[in-house]
Design a protein around this motif. Structure first.
Motif, mmCIF file in Angstrom:
data_model
loop_
_atom_site.group_PDB
_atom_site.id
_atom_site.type_symbol
_atom_site.label_atom_id
_atom_site.label_comp_id
_atom_site.label_asym_id
_atom_site.label_seq_id
_atom_site.Cartn_x
_atom_site.Cartn_y
_atom_site.Cartn_z
ATOM 1 N N LYS A 9 104.122 57.372 21.502
ATOM 2 C CA LYS A 9 105.494 56.951 21.806
ATOM 3 C C LYS A 9 106.223 56.386 20.583
ATOM 4 O O LYS A 9 107.413 56.120 20.653
ATOM 5 N N SER A 10 105.518 56.202 19.494
ATOM 6 C CA SER A 10 106.158 55.754 18.255
ATOM 7 C C SER A 10 106.356 56.904 17.268
ATOM 8 O O SER A 10 106.870 56.689 16.172
ATOM 9 N N THR A 11 105.914 58.083 17.652
ATOM 10 C CA THR A 11 106.015 59.222 16.727
ATOM 11 C C THR A 11 106.718 60.425 17.350
ATOM 12 O O THR A 11 106.722 61.511 16.771
ATOM 13 N N GLY A 12 107.292 60.245 18.515
ATOM 14 C CA GLY A 12 108.001 61.357 19.161
ATOM 15 C C GLY A 12 107.074 62.428 19.699
ATOM 16 O O GLY A 12 107.513 63.531 20.013
ATOM 17 N N VAL A 28 100.787 54.149 22.735
ATOM 18 C CA VAL A 28 101.780 53.580 21.812
ATOM 19 C C VAL A 28 101.969 54.439 20.554
ATOM 20 O O VAL A 28 103.075 54.543 20.032
ATOM 21 N N LEU A 29 100.908 55.075 20.095
ATOM 22 C CA LEU A 29 101.048 55.905 18.894
ATOM 23 C C LEU A 29 101.935 57.124 19.195
ATOM 24 O O LEU A 29 102.859 57.445 18.445
#
Lengths: 748, 152
Positions: free
Chosen positions: A240-243, A237-238
């Motif tokens: 995928k939340s930061t590109g 998730v990290l």
């Protein structure tokens, strides 16, 4: 028979092996030539161990041999190992296992059994049929992600791997400290002794390789679980939340060139010739490479490749199927004929006789072809040099890449490495490998230079393997508020024949997907018959999230709604009465309670209910719509599912919401049509999907009454369309029998 | 020509018509913005230009005059923007491919409208497609991020 048993037992033997500076735990396998990806560096003839856990001085790694396409499987499978190993998820490195036939998936093939084993069937034949499927699955060596099967397949395997690793680490610590292993406990990646001193797993790894493992390591009782049964943060998730999450489309290699393809829009029609004169002189263009069904362009930038591909004049061959989707739907209709009969797995009572004297309710339903339309268009990177091939591709079936490499380049499996990054959606599309074959062909032509091949959205939309168009006809009779006879006929193209034909596997017998989620529903109706008809091949078709259940759930559950209406029965209560499977009855009761079914509704509102069991998961949904005068609005969705054992409630909720939205999008506006042999939908402007302004709140409840643990990537989807259609009937009185609904109603 | 991306100036020698997305991805190796449709219909390529959300797949580099911010410039795994924090807390991502664009659109909305209504969210976010259907959590995360930004 004895021989099969022996092989099955041996293949499950847990084991360990020393690796440089540490140890790997996994399964010993019967002798096979299959490559073992993490142990290449070992001396010849040493081990054929399929590793799931690897520990060395650098840390603890858990290998998850399934494709992460959004369903959260990486996190859940890692948690199964971490639970038994007593490590925190944030302290381990979760790797997507390299492609290896050793990571077979037995659970995926169970669903494909011919009609002898409904999920609710616990009889001798069904249990044994399921058991025997494990053997061919292993021999086929399919590392497949699909059929909502990853968690059922990994539930025992992954925990045993973790427990075996823990056993060895504790034994190694006992030896080093000169104490009894019973005096030691484990916590957060350390073995802790009675006096409070501790040793890190990483320090014990090398010694743990020498420990003899028990045949059946003891697993924790679920009451002792600390990770399982509790929602875990997704390991991805990290990123995928930061590109920073890497998809195949992001793979970057030294001096890489960028490629694309232009393919015959008449699928499978071939290419008679082409003229690339104009394209060759365009900026950035490095090479034009023809292949059987089109042309690839290699350039210094993907956009240059896109531009040049458009500038090639191609002389395409004709489509090997009817010119229009209307003609194809006519072919589906014409296959309701004895000559095309494929299966009749349900034939209770005597339907023909029961229908003779009765007032018959009858109707005909249609569902269109659909595209997968993953957010990440098809793409793959490949690098062929020094007699070796590396491929990076989002694939639900990565072991198939070995077959492609052998076919195209004549390479042996040991000279091929397949890398599987995160996938920007799969939904079944990435179980195909057309785009991977193209990348290998381009890499061959560009030997020595790494290439990344990316399709335009237009190529992606018009060169899918589609969800088949399908039709249903039913006749039913009611008495005393209940159905007494029900004859359902289903016709569609065969997904299994189309798919298996592409990987060269013979498929004798009926295609269960044609009648999936229709013949096997847990309803008792005295005279109840479900017949499947196979339409001859036309457009190439394939698995589309929930496969046959995607259309058959719609057909079966709208049929039951029509029957309930004709019988003057409450559609939810009638289903509860008809059910012969308690966990299924419970999901209906749960969803009724959640939605307060039967409560008075505002003027212009209506509610519909549907129940579909697919992939062994009973799923019930209620949808409320409002007729605003300016169009319909979906007010809310309630969903209840039963997965047997709920390992991660938050992820289960996410997957049900995802399935509902995917099903709603298709029901509301999804349609692929064909004209002059070409698919007419080319991009998201004419193949739209549900967006945030139309997406309803979705309340989910997950139950655990079922006997088996089940996967949830697909089962939330099938009830969405029929619940919506039934709600529209309740709100407006209009009975719509064809999808998409946008042909008949407007949504606000 | 020169473009400024995430505070850094880059010299690029490309066709004026090349969309910003392909300059970022294939020339500069900035891979957070994603290719989804190429016609500004899905929002996966959304970046900020002087703070405004733009679809970089359909914006020729020749007309870009402002400063470009991509998801990489919004926040990093070690120093998250409030929107990214909310995305992690609400476990929004599934396949994750559209989320760079979703987050950039949401951050631009919150910079303009500190306390958005559901209708504001519908209008600002309906250009961002998510095939996994993460919309319920996107909505919840935007409301949560709005709260974080107000407190900050």
């Amino acid at each position: 028979m004895g021989k099969l048993k022996k092989i099955a037992r041996r293949s499950f033997l847990i084991g360990s092996v020393a690796i440089a500076g540490g140890v790997a735990f996994g399964y010993w396998r019967y002798k096979t030539p299959y490559k073992n990806p993490l142990l290449d560096e070992l001396a010849e003839g040493e081990a054929a161990l399929t590793p799931y856990v690897r520990i060395d001085a650098d840390g603890i790694g858990i290998i998850v041999p399934r494709a992460e396409m959004g369903q959260g499987v990486t996190t859940t499978l890692a948690a199964l190992v971490a639970e038994e190993l007593d490590v925190a998820l944030e302290d381990i490195n979760v790797e997507h296992g390299p492609a290896s036939r050793a990571y077979y998936n037995a659970a995926a093939l169970e669903e494909g059994l011919p009609g002898i084993a409904a999920a609710t069937d616990e009889g001798w034949l069904a249990r044994n049929a399921r058991g025997f499927v494990h053997v061919p699955a292993k021999f086929l060596g399919m590392q497949i992600t699909g059929g909502s099967s990853s968690v059922p397949d990994g539930y025992v395997k992954m925990r045993v791997a973790g427990a075996a690793a823990r056993h060895a680490l504790v034994a190694a610590a006992a030896e080093r400290l000169g104490v009894d292993r019973e005096s030691l406990r484990t916590e957060d990646g350390r073995v802790i002794s009675a006096d409070g001193s501790s040793l890190a797993y990483t320090e014990l790894a090398a010694a743990a390789a020498d420990v003899d493992l028990p045949d059946e390591p003891e697993l924790k009782d679920p009451s002792e679980w600390r990770l399982l049964g509790r929602s875990q943060p997704r390991v991805d998730v990290l990123a995928k939340s930061t590109g920073t999450a890497e998809y195949a489309i992001d793979v970057t290699l030294p001096n890489m060139l960028f490629a694309t393809v232009r393919m015959n829009p008449r699928l499978g029609g071939g290419m008679n010739g082409y003229d690339a004169t104009r394209a060759e002189s365009m900026p950035g263009v490095e090479r034009i490479i023809p292949f059987e069904d089109g042309v690839a362009v290699v350039a210094t930038n993907t956009w240059h490749a896109f531009q040049a591909a458009q500038a090639i004049d191609c002389d395409w061959g004709d489509a090997p199927y009817p010119a229009t989707s209307a003609e194809m739907m006519e072919a589906v209709r014409n296959s309701f004929d004895r000559d095309y009969r494929d299966s009749r797995f349900r034939n209770d009572g005597d339907v023909e006789t029961a229908l003779i004297e009765a007032d018959v309710v009858e109707a005909e339903y249609r569902a269109p072809f659909l595209a997968h339309a993953t957010m990440e268009p098809m793409n793959a990177a490949a690098w062929y040099r020094d007699g070796r091939l590396d491929v990076w591709a989002g694939s639900q079936l990565p072991t198939q890449v070995y077959a492609l490499a052998e076919e195209i380049l004549g390479l042996d499996e040991k000279d091929v490495d397949v890398h599987v990054p995160y996938m920007g959606g799969g939904f079944g599309r990435r179980a195909e490998f057309d785009f991977i074959a193209q990348a290998i062909l381009v890499a061959q032509a560009m030997e020595g230079t790494p290439i990344k091949l990316t399709w335009t959205r237009e190529e992606d939309m018009t060169h899918d393997f589609y969800r088949p168009a399908a039709m249903a006809r039913f006749r039913a009779a009611v008495a005393d508020g209940m159905p007494v006879a029900c004859d359902l006929e289903l016709a569609s193209l065969s997904v299994i024949a189309s798919q298996m034909g592409r990987i060269g596997l013979p498929v004798p017998g009926p295609d269960v997907s044609i009648v999936q989620a229709a013949w096997d529903q847990p309803y008792s109706i005295p005279n109840y018959r479900v017949t499947g008809y196979r339409t001859p091949a036309m457009l190439p078709v394939s698995s589309w999230r929930s496969v046959g259940a995607s259309q058959n759930g719609f057909f079966h559950e709208c049929m039951l709604d029509e029957i309930a209406h004709a019988a003057g029965a409450d559609p939810l209560e009638m289903r509860v009465q008809l059910m012969n499977h308690e966990p299924s009855r419970e999901v209906l009761r749960a969803v009724a309670e959640m939605a307060d079914w039967g409560a008075p509704l505002p003027e212009g509102h209506g509610r519909g209910v549907a129940f579909v069991m697919s992939f062994g998961v009973p799923a019930a949904e209620i949808i409320e719509v409002a007729d605003t005068g300016n169009g319909l609005r979906i007010v809310k969705v309630w969903a209840a599912v039963d997965v047997g054992i709920a390992l991660d409630q938050r992820n289960l909720e996410a997957q049900v919401q995802s399935g509902v939205n995917f099903g709603l999008a298709a029901a509301m506006m999804g349609e692929v049509t064909v004209r002059d042999g070409e698919v007419e939908q080319t991009n998201f402007h004419n193949y739209n999907s549900i967006r945030i302004n139309q997406a309803p709140p979705i309340e989910v409840r997950v139950l655990e009454n079922g006997n088996h643990i089940r996967g949830i990537g697909e089962p939330g989807l099938p009830p969405a369309a029929p619940a919506l259609v039934n709600a529209i009937f309740a709100a407006t009185g209009d009975r719509i029998r064809e999808l998409p609904l946008s042909k008949f109603v407007r949504f606000v | 020509m020169q473009i400024v991306v995430n505070g850094e100036t880059h010299d690029v020698d490309v066709d004026q018509n090349m969309p910003l997305l392909w300059v970022l991805r294939d020339e500069l190796g900035i891979l957070g913005p994603k290719f989804g449709c190429g016609i500004a219909m899905c929002g996966a390529c959304t970046v900020h230009i002087d703070g405004r959300p733009m679809r970089s797949c359909s914006l020729p580099i020749g007309v870009v005059s402002g400063e470009v911010t991509t998801i990489e410039g919004l926040g990093t795994p070690g120093a998250l923007h409030a929107v990214q924090e909310a995305w992690v807390e609400h476990q929004v991502a599934q396949c994750g491919y559209c989320q760079s664009g979703q987050i950039m659109s949401a951050a631009a909305l919150l910079a303009r409208v500190p306390e958005p209504t559901d209708e504001d969210i519908d209008i600002a976010m309906n250009g961002n497609l998510c095939r996994c259907g993460t919309y319920p959590r996107i909505r919840a995360a935007i409301h949560a991020a709005a709260g974080k930004l107000r407190e900050a």
